[in-house]
Design an enzyme around this catalytic site. Sequence first.
Site, PDB file in Angstrom:
ATOM      1  N   GLU A 103       0.805  -1.224   0.000  1.00  0.00           N
ATOM      2  CA  GLU A 103       0.000   0.000   0.000  1.00  0.00           C
ATOM      3  C   GLU A 103       0.838   1.274   0.000  1.00  0.00           C
ATOM      4  O   GLU A 103       0.568   2.214  -0.739  1.00  0.00           O
ATOM      5  CB  GLU A 103      -0.938  -0.003   1.216  1.00  0.00           C
ATOM      6  CG  GLU A 103      -2.006  -1.105   1.151  1.00  0.00           C
ATOM      7  CD  GLU A 103      -2.940  -1.058   2.348  1.00  0.00           C
ATOM      8  OE1 GLU A 103      -2.842  -0.108   3.159  1.00  0.00           O
ATOM      9  OE2 GLU A 103      -3.764  -1.989   2.461  1.00  0.00           O
ATOM     10  N   CYS A 116      30.317 -15.962  -0.296  1.00  0.00           N
ATOM     11  CA  CYS A 116      31.110 -17.159  -0.040  1.00  0.00           C
ATOM     12  C   CYS A 116      32.474 -16.959  -0.702  1.00  0.00           C
ATOM     13  O   CYS A 116      32.562 -16.891  -1.932  1.00  0.00           O
ATOM     14  CB  CYS A 116      30.384 -18.374  -0.619  1.00  0.00           C
ATOM     15  SG  CYS A 116      31.288 -19.917  -0.458  1.00  0.00           S
ATOM     16  N   CYS A 123      42.896 -26.848  -3.643  1.00  0.00           N
ATOM     17  CA  CYS A 123      42.774 -27.308  -2.251  1.00  0.00           C
ATOM     18  C   CYS A 123      43.623 -28.558  -2.051  1.00  0.00           C
ATOM     19  O   CYS A 123      43.733 -29.394  -2.947  1.00  0.00           O
ATOM     20  CB  CYS A 123      41.309 -27.607  -1.926  1.00  0.00           C
ATOM     21  SG  CYS A 123      41.011 -28.008  -0.186  1.00  0.00           S
ATOM     22  N   CYS A 127      38.678 -33.709  -1.043  1.00  0.00           N
ATOM     23  CA  CYS A 127      37.394 -34.380  -0.801  1.00  0.00           C
ATOM     24  C   CYS A 127      36.832 -34.933  -2.116  1.00  0.00           C
ATOM     25  O   CYS A 127      36.808 -34.230  -3.128  1.00  0.00           O
ATOM     26  CB  CYS A 127      36.393 -33.410  -0.177  1.00  0.00           C
ATOM     27  SG  CYS A 127      36.943 -32.740   1.404  1.00  0.00           S
ATOM     28  N   CYS A 130      34.013 -32.989  -3.985  1.00  0.00           N
ATOM     29  CA  CYS A 130      34.239 -31.571  -4.271  1.00  0.00           C
ATOM     30  C   CYS A 130      34.958 -31.386  -5.607  1.00  0.00           C
ATOM     31  O   CYS A 130      35.970 -32.032  -5.874  1.00  0.00           O
ATOM     32  CB  CYS A 130      35.061 -30.940  -3.142  1.00  0.00           C
ATOM     33  SG  CYS A 130      35.376 -29.187  -3.375  1.00  0.00           S
ATOM     34  N   CYS A 345      31.869 -25.522  -5.615  1.00  0.00           N
ATOM     35  CA  CYS A 345      33.249 -25.036  -5.593  1.00  0.00           C
ATOM     36  C   CYS A 345      34.074 -25.633  -6.728  1.00  0.00           C
ATOM     37  O   CYS A 345      34.130 -26.846  -6.888  1.00  0.00           O
ATOM     38  CB  CYS A 345      33.905 -25.387  -4.261  1.00  0.00           C
ATOM     39  SG  CYS A 345      33.259 -24.460  -2.888  1.00  0.00           S
TER      40      CYS A 345
END
Length: 357
Positions: A103, A116, A123, A127, A130, A345
């Site tokens: 309104e 992020c 790295c 992992c 990843c 990533c």
Amino acid sequence: MKASIYDFTLKELSQLLKPSFRAKQLYLWLYAKYKTSFKDMQNNFSKDFIAYLEREFALRTIEITHVRESVDGSKKYLFKSLRDNHTFEAVLLKMKDKKIDAETNAILEREKYTVCVSCQIGCQVGCSFCFTQKGGFVRNLKASEIIQQALLIKEDNNLPLEKALNIVFMGMGEPLNNLDEVCKAIEIFNTGMQISPKRITISTSGVADKIPILAGKNLGVQLAISLHAVDDKTRSSLMPLNKKYNIECVLNEVRKWPLEQRKRVMFEYLLIKDLNDSLDCAKKLLKLLNGIKSKVNLILFNPHEGSKFERPSLENARMFADFLNSKGLLCTIRESKALDIEAACGQLREKKLSQQI
């Protein structure tokens, strides 16, 4: 190449520059006014001082080379180092939309953003789920390169100075393997970009012997542990680091983490179809975290090309979360963001390296 001015804390600049109040003036130009040239600061500084800054320091040492925007408003950024041309990523996540009164057109609530950031190019942890590990480890990022990710993203999206951001160290790299530069970046985020440490989360894969070192620095940041499994055999298959720092070893250090009142340690748990998403796993997770002031953030696996893992059903994720919540362990399912723009990533960097973009 000259040292980047963004590598210096306010305290370091105050000791370096004469008179020392120049440091605060310089910080204002750098972090409040997005200046990319020392000559643009002539309103405050003499020509001799400008010449000194140009002689001794570099300003921007990274640049945006590629941006992908998701239908949900999130953006994936690929940055290039101007020192060695290596690339790395960051993501702007739009967590909440602006709310406007229908309104009166008054703004009821402003947008909320999380950036992020990456702390390494590649790295060392490796992992299996990843994408970053595919490119191997290249080098640590300097504090200036971490800071500039958030600064350039804020500038690119015309976000005003007073717009608070949340910062999460959940991009490329393991923060505790680049601890000195990460801690320096946190100090500069606070004093330069006015981002409170309470808005900053460090996510670690569990480098257990460095958790007490981080705790000892009393930065006031939030801690997140990438757990992802409830037994050592499964976790070691996902995260080779577990062979050195197993679940018990990591949890023992987490129990010593200094927590402010009403704060909890976050445990990130990546749900992978038919691997760790069963009700039995939820029961084991509850037992593991017993006695730790914690919350669990469930993340549905973000599928990427060449991965052997699959995304679990939302029904399974809800069953997992409902069980934990019913037993008093706070559990949320992270809303999936930017699935359409390779936000996992390392995906965008790998595409650039293979010249697919």
